[in-house]
Scaffold this active site. Structure first.
Site, PDB file in Angstrom:
ATOM      1  N   GLU A  47       0.741  -1.198   0.014  1.00 14.45           N
ATOM      2  CA  GLU A  47       0.245  -0.043  -0.138  1.00 14.45           C
ATOM      3  C   GLU A  47       1.174   1.099   0.159  1.00 14.45           C
ATOM      4  O   GLU A  47       1.530   1.457   1.008  1.00 14.45           O
ATOM      5  CB  GLU A  47      -0.951  -0.177   1.303  1.00 14.45           C
ATOM      6  CG  GLU A  47      -1.721   1.133   1.054  1.00 14.45           C
ATOM      7  CD  GLU A  47      -2.610   0.915   2.632  1.00 14.45           C
ATOM      8  OE1 GLU A  47      -3.551   2.052   2.362  1.00 14.45           O
ATOM      9  OE2 GLU A  47      -2.826   0.409   3.691  1.00 14.45           O
ATOM     10  N   ASP A  58      -5.370   9.420   9.370  1.00 13.41           N
ATOM     11  CA  ASP A  58      -4.107   9.163   9.462  1.00 13.41           C
ATOM     12  C   ASP A  58      -3.206   9.640  10.987  1.00 13.41           C
ATOM     13  O   ASP A  58      -3.571  11.210  11.692  1.00 13.41           O
ATOM     14  CB  ASP A  58      -2.743  10.007   8.465  1.00 13.41           C
ATOM     15  CG  ASP A  58      -3.114   9.465   6.925  1.00 13.41           C
ATOM     16  OD1 ASP A  58      -3.170   8.080   7.088  1.00 13.41           O
ATOM     17  OD2 ASP A  58      -2.657  10.063   6.230  1.00 13.41           O
TER      18      ASP A  58
END
Length: 253
Positions: A47, A58
């Site tokens: 990824e 995040d």
């Protein structure tokens, strides 16, 4: 069946590392060697994050990696150009927020992806109801749009999310941002088993996974794991050998 799903369906203990494109002392010039390192260690897929100024999903480790990449002027456009030059047998998965794709141009974006080894897309801020922005452009391409399913997602919603899923299901192991370790619900194992029973598409578990005991736990109740913050941190600190050992151990449980 598309390449990404076929690759993950043919394996147990799948391991997908996450890296931030451009978070390397060589910038994007270092992306090829990082992909090669992760491929040789035994990753099922890789990824690749696109840096974004407002990364809502995040945690701090990946957010800082994104800021370092942005400081090197890394963009979606420059990432796609770099990926065109990379040859790998492992499917790549792009993780990006929707705005960079929209600004780039969706049709142009998909056309660029077709010239790269990218076989999957994760767009965490694109809800199911808005998938039509992307799906018509990739339905007949060897590219999958990967859905995220949270632990708190009601069963009826889970069924909607996995109904036409391709590639894999990204099961979010914790509530919150990535890298938040040791906050797993007691019901998580049962949730993953239940989710897997709804679909033939592989279910992989991510968010907060940082130890081999985490990996072992989730390999038992899903098709594998996605590890981000630990990989990003170790690579940034120059611990490539530790990353290789971690992946080798993870896939050999």
């Amino acid at each position: 069946m598309k390449t990404l799903q076929m690759t993950l369906s043919n394996k147990k203990n799948n391991f997908i590392p996450y890296i931030m494109a451009g978070d390397h002392e060589k910038g994007l010039e270092g992306l090829k060697e990082t992909i090669q390192l992760l491929e040789q260690a035994g990753s099922s897929a890789i990824e690749i994050g696109v840096p974004f100024s407002d990364p809502v999903a995040d945690g701090p480790v990946i957010e800082q990696a994104g800021l370092r990449a942005l400081a090197r002027n890394v963009s979606l456009s420059s990432i796609l150009e770099t990926l065109k030059t990379i040859d790998t047998k492992v499917p790549l998965v792009i993780m990006t927020y929707f705005n960079p794709v929209y600004q780039f141009g969706i049709e142009k974006f998909v056309a660029a992806l077709e010239k790269t080894p990218v076989k999957g897309l994760i767009i965490p801020d694109l809800p199911k109801e808005h998938e039509d922005y992307i799906k018509p452009f990739i339905n007949d391409k060897d590219i999958c749009l990967v859905p995220l399913v949270s632990l708190t997602t009601p069963l009826s919603r889970q069924k909607e999310l996995v109904a036409d899923a391709e590639g894999f299901i990204y099961a979010v192991a914790i509530n919150g941002v990535t890298g938040k370790e040791n906050a797993y619900s007691n019901q998580l194992d049962q949730h993953l088993k239940a989710l897997s029973s709804l679909t033939d598409v592989p279910v992989l578990t991510g968010f907060g996974i940082s130890t081999l005991s985490d990996v072992d736990r989730f390999n038992k109740v899903s098709s594998g794991v996605i590890v981000g913050s630990k990989i990003v941190r170790d690579l940034h600190e120059g611990k490539e050998n530790e990353v290789i050992k971690f992946i080798e151990n993870a896939i050999n449980f």
